[in-house]
Design a protein around this motif. Sequence first.
Motif, PDB file in Angstrom:
ATOM      1  N   GLU A 216      53.480  33.943  32.533  1.00  0.00           N
ATOM      2  CA  GLU A 216      53.188  32.876  31.577  1.00  0.00           C
ATOM      3  C   GLU A 216      52.255  33.329  30.465  1.00  0.00           C
ATOM      4  OE1 GLU A 216      49.699  30.053  33.079  1.00  0.00           O
ATOM      5  OE2 GLU A 216      51.258  30.264  34.619  1.00  0.00           O
ATOM      6  N   LEU A 217      51.576  34.474  30.657  1.00  0.00           N
ATOM      7  CA  LEU A 217      50.685  34.994  29.621  1.00  0.00           C
ATOM      8  C   LEU A 217      51.417  35.898  28.629  1.00  0.00           C
ATOM      9  CD1 LEU A 217      47.521  35.873  31.757  1.00  0.00           C
ATOM     10  CD2 LEU A 217      47.822  33.911  30.242  1.00  0.00           C
ATOM     11  N   ARG A 218      52.590  36.372  29.030  1.00  0.00           N
ATOM     12  CA  ARG A 218      53.349  37.260  28.141  1.00  0.00           C
ATOM     13  C   ARG A 218      53.705  36.517  26.849  1.00  0.00           C
ATOM     14  NH1 ARG A 218      54.968  41.982  30.326  1.00  0.00           N
ATOM     15  NH2 ARG A 218      54.957  42.164  32.606  1.00  0.00           N
ATOM     16  N   GLY A 219      53.646  37.260  25.736  1.00  0.00           N
ATOM     17  CA  GLY A 219      53.908  36.663  24.438  1.00  0.00           C
ATOM     18  C   GLY A 219      52.622  36.335  23.711  1.00  0.00           C
ATOM     19  N   SER A 220      51.690  35.711  24.421  1.00  0.00           N
ATOM     20  CA  SER A 220      50.389  35.392  23.818  1.00  0.00           C
ATOM     21  C   SER A 220      49.374  36.506  24.057  1.00  0.00           C
ATOM     22  CB  SER A 220      49.853  34.073  24.393  1.00  0.00           C
ATOM     23  OG  SER A 220      50.746  33.008  24.139  1.00  0.00           O
ATOM     24  N   PHE A 221      49.590  37.285  25.127  1.00  0.00           N
ATOM     25  CA  PHE A 221      48.648  38.341  25.473  1.00  0.00           C
ATOM     26  C   PHE A 221      49.424  39.604  25.850  1.00  0.00           C
ATOM     27  CE2 PHE A 221      46.595  34.330  26.399  1.00  0.00           C
ATOM     28  CZ  PHE A 221      45.325  34.487  25.859  1.00  0.00           C
ATOM     29  N   VAL A 222      48.751  40.726  25.777  1.00  0.00           N
ATOM     30  CA  VAL A 222      49.326  41.994  26.226  1.00  0.00           C
ATOM     31  C   VAL A 222      49.063  42.121  27.728  1.00  0.00           C
ATOM     32  CG1 VAL A 222      49.263  44.503  26.039  1.00  0.00           C
ATOM     33  CG2 VAL A 222      48.996  43.087  23.987  1.00  0.00           C
TER      34      VAL A 222
ATOM     35  N   GLY B 262      42.995  33.413  34.206  1.00  0.00           N
ATOM     36  CA  GLY B 262      44.011  33.057  33.220  1.00  0.00           C
ATOM     37  C   GLY B 262      43.536  32.000  32.240  1.00  0.00           C
ATOM     38  N   PRO B 263      43.002  30.855  32.722  1.00  0.00           N
ATOM     39  CA  PRO B 263      42.472  29.837  31.803  1.00  0.00           C
ATOM     40  C   PRO B 263      41.365  30.360  30.896  1.00  0.00           C
ATOM     41  CG  PRO B 263      42.785  28.887  33.972  1.00  0.00           C
ATOM     42  CD  PRO B 263      43.049  30.359  34.109  1.00  0.00           C
ATOM     43  N   ALA B 264      40.513  31.264  31.403  1.00  0.00           N
ATOM     44  CA  ALA B 264      39.440  31.823  30.580  1.00  0.00           C
ATOM     45  C   ALA B 264      40.019  32.642  29.430  1.00  0.00           C
ATOM     46  CB  ALA B 264      38.516  32.689  31.429  1.00  0.00           C
ATOM     47  N   LEU B 265      41.120  33.374  29.670  1.00  0.00           N
ATOM     48  CA  LEU B 265      41.801  34.107  28.607  1.00  0.00           C
ATOM     49  C   LEU B 265      42.336  33.149  27.554  1.00  0.00           C
ATOM     50  CD1 LEU B 265      43.995  36.966  30.142  1.00  0.00           C
ATOM     51  CD2 LEU B 265      42.243  37.206  28.380  1.00  0.00           C
TER      52      LEU B 265
ATOM     53  N   GLU C 272      37.446  32.760  26.200  1.00  0.00           N
ATOM     54  CA  GLU C 272      36.120  33.018  26.773  1.00  0.00           C
ATOM     55  C   GLU C 272      35.944  34.486  27.150  1.00  0.00           C
ATOM     56  OE1 GLU C 272      35.791  28.531  28.731  1.00  0.00           O
ATOM     57  OE2 GLU C 272      35.946  30.305  30.017  1.00  0.00           O
ATOM     58  N   VAL C 273      37.056  35.172  27.388  1.00  0.00           N
ATOM     59  CA  VAL C 273      37.017  36.603  27.687  1.00  0.00           C
ATOM     60  C   VAL C 273      38.129  37.287  26.911  1.00  0.00           C
ATOM     61  CG1 VAL C 273      36.010  36.335  29.989  1.00  0.00           C
ATOM     62  CG2 VAL C 273      38.493  36.298  29.722  1.00  0.00           C
TER      63      VAL C 273
ATOM     64  N   LYS D  41      33.150  53.959  21.044  1.00  0.00           N
ATOM     65  CA  LYS D  41      33.572  53.188  19.877  1.00  0.00           C
ATOM     66  C   LYS D  41      33.258  51.711  20.038  1.00  0.00           C
ATOM     67  CE  LYS D  41      37.286  56.394  18.588  1.00  0.00           C
ATOM     68  NZ  LYS D  41      38.749  56.562  18.347  1.00  0.00           N
ATOM     69  N   VAL D  42      33.289  51.232  21.285  1.00  0.00           N
ATOM     70  CA  VAL D  42      32.902  49.840  21.568  1.00  0.00           C
ATOM     71  C   VAL D  42      31.391  49.790  21.702  1.00  0.00           C
ATOM     72  CG1 VAL D  42      33.113  47.926  23.189  1.00  0.00           C
ATOM     73  CG2 VAL D  42      35.092  49.375  22.707  1.00  0.00           C
ATOM     74  N   LYS D  43      30.751  48.966  20.917  1.00  0.00           N
ATOM     75  CA  LYS D  43      29.295  48.956  20.867  1.00  0.00           C
ATOM     76  C   LYS D  43      28.657  48.041  21.905  1.00  0.00           C
ATOM     77  CE  LYS D  43      29.394  51.933  17.642  1.00  0.00           C
ATOM     78  NZ  LYS D  43      29.081  53.338  18.022  1.00  0.00           N
ATOM     79  N   GLN D  44      29.422  47.112  22.459  1.00  0.00           N
ATOM     80  CA  GLN D  44      28.836  46.189  23.425  1.00  0.00           C
ATOM     81  C   GLN D  44      29.910  45.719  24.416  1.00  0.00           C
ATOM     82  OE1 GLN D  44      27.318  41.985  22.512  1.00  0.00           O
ATOM     83  NE2 GLN D  44      25.425  43.173  22.421  1.00  0.00           N
ATOM     84  N   LEU D  45      29.536  45.617  25.662  1.00  0.00           N
ATOM     85  CA  LEU D  45      30.417  45.115  26.707  1.00  0.00           C
ATOM     86  C   LEU D  45      29.690  44.043  27.497  1.00  0.00           C
ATOM     87  CD1 LEU D  45      31.977  48.367  28.279  1.00  0.00           C
ATOM     88  CD2 LEU D  45      33.162  46.677  26.874  1.00  0.00           C
ATOM     89  N   LYS D  46      30.399  42.958  27.788  1.00  0.00           N
ATOM     90  CA  LYS D  46      29.815  41.911  28.616  1.00  0.00           C
ATOM     91  C   LYS D  46      30.777  41.609  29.757  1.00  0.00           C
ATOM     92  CE  LYS D  46      27.593  37.377  28.528  1.00  0.00           C
ATOM     93  NZ  LYS D  46      27.208  36.196  27.698  1.00  0.00           N
ATOM     94  N   PHE D  47      30.287  41.747  30.970  1.00  0.00           N
ATOM     95  CA  PHE D  47      31.079  41.442  32.144  1.00  0.00           C
ATOM     96  C   PHE D  47      30.711  40.051  32.640  1.00  0.00           C
ATOM     97  CE2 PHE D  47      31.381  45.989  31.924  1.00  0.00           C
ATOM     98  CZ  PHE D  47      32.645  46.279  32.405  1.00  0.00           C
ATOM     99  N   VAL D  48      31.715  39.188  32.732  1.00  0.00           N
ATOM    100  CA  VAL D  48      31.507  37.806  33.146  1.00  0.00           C
ATOM    101  C   VAL D  48      32.137  37.598  34.522  1.00  0.00           C
ATOM    102  CG1 VAL D  48      31.907  35.386  32.551  1.00  0.00           C
ATOM    103  CG2 VAL D  48      31.608  37.086  30.738  1.00  0.00           C
ATOM    104  N   LYS D  49      31.412  36.945  35.403  1.00  0.00           N
ATOM    105  CA  LYS D  49      31.910  36.696  36.749  1.00  0.00           C
ATOM    106  C   LYS D  49      32.940  35.572  36.717  1.00  0.00           C
ATOM    107  CE  LYS D  49      30.300  35.912  41.481  1.00  0.00           C
ATOM    108  NZ  LYS D  49      29.107  35.668  42.329  1.00  0.00           N
ATOM    109  N   LEU D  50      34.170  35.870  37.174  1.00  0.00           N
ATOM    110  CA  LEU D  50      35.255  34.897  37.187  1.00  0.00           C
ATOM    111  C   LEU D  50      36.004  34.972  38.510  1.00  0.00           C
ATOM    112  CD1 LEU D  50      36.999  35.286  33.696  1.00  0.00           C
ATOM    113  CD2 LEU D  50      35.759  33.273  34.484  1.00  0.00           C
ATOM    114  N   SER D  51      36.446  33.833  38.995  1.00  0.00           N
ATOM    115  CA  SER D  51      37.345  33.839  40.145  1.00  0.00           C
ATOM    116  C   SER D  51      38.741  34.167  39.640  1.00  0.00           C
ATOM    117  CB  SER D  51      37.342  32.469  40.840  1.00  0.00           C
ATOM    118  OG  SER D  51      37.891  31.480  39.990  1.00  0.00           O
ATOM    119  N   SER D  52      39.605  34.645  40.519  1.00  0.00           N
ATOM    120  CA  SER D  52      40.965  34.984  40.103  1.00  0.00           C
ATOM    121  C   SER D  52      41.697  33.747  39.587  1.00  0.00           C
ATOM    122  CB  SER D  52      41.734  35.613  41.272  1.00  0.00           C
ATOM    123  OG  SER D  52      41.795  34.712  42.375  1.00  0.00           O
ATOM    124  N   GLU D  53      41.362  32.574  40.142  1.00  0.00           N
ATOM    125  CA  GLU D  53      42.020  31.345  39.698  1.00  0.00           C
ATOM    126  C   GLU D  53      41.639  30.967  38.271  1.00  0.00           C
ATOM    127  OE1 GLU D  53      41.834  31.538  44.039  1.00  0.00           O
ATOM    128  OE2 GLU D  53      40.295  31.638  42.489  1.00  0.00           O
ATOM    129  N   MET D  54      40.443  31.325  37.858  1.00  0.00           N
ATOM    130  CA  MET D  54      39.953  30.941  36.534  1.00  0.00           C
ATOM    131  C   MET D  54      40.182  32.014  35.486  1.00  0.00           C
ATOM    132  SD  MET D  54      39.022  27.915  36.889  1.00  0.00           S
ATOM    133  CE  MET D  54      38.368  27.743  35.226  1.00  0.00           C
TER     134      MET D  54
END
Length: 252
Positions: free
Chosen positions: A121-127, A101-104, A108-109, A86-99
Amino acid sequence: MDRAEKIDDHTVKIYLAKPYAPFLDQVAGTLPILPEHIYSDVTNPEDFQDPKALTGTGPFKLVDYDKAQGTYLYEANEDYYQGAPKVKQLKFVKLSSEMSGPALKRGEVDATAVPPEVADELRGSFVVLEGAHDWLAKLMINHKKEPFSDVRFRQALAYAIDREKLVEIAQRGYGVPASPGLFAPDSEWCNPDVEQYEHDPEKAGDLLKEMGYVKKGDFFEKDGNTLEVELLVTSSNERAGEIIKTTWRRLA
């Protein structure tokens, strides 16, 4: 391997030259299907870098790889044998664990694994999804080296480690306390009948005394030598490693 025998179009029987317990896990269960029309003339598959080497049987096709950025772009395989994704495209981006959360937060991802200290701290804005065990923290012991060669010492080490506290501190509660074996307690492969070695520092100390150790002050000694063990850790499990060392020092 000794030989292989075709049973039918979907079954092959493999004979080993001698017993090899990890065969299913490390060989039969991990080898990908290799298309004969591509690999029949390849003498060294590990060094095969031709674009044809990307041929697979999965639900997505690799259409672009950026070596400099470490990104992968996939598109749906409309001819996938279990139906088009059902998903027509997937892109995997290289991220460090530190980055991650900010990327979300910056959009950016769409999804990523985050360190446990970032989840709340992500609860409420993200699942925030929990429950999947995609890795295990293991304590690997050199059984050939004293004092680890004595089963009582290994048992003392197991009794000394507070697995509940490890999850609480090192993983901020986002984890499952490990079992004494390889598999997590909620895994269908976990054997609940084996000795569980619940946290019991007193029992650990008794086992050390059986081995001839004597507690002097805050440490155990034997033949005038203070009991010391060396624990090697990687950067990804450094915090857990420090907690294990602290736990052992307190016991000693």
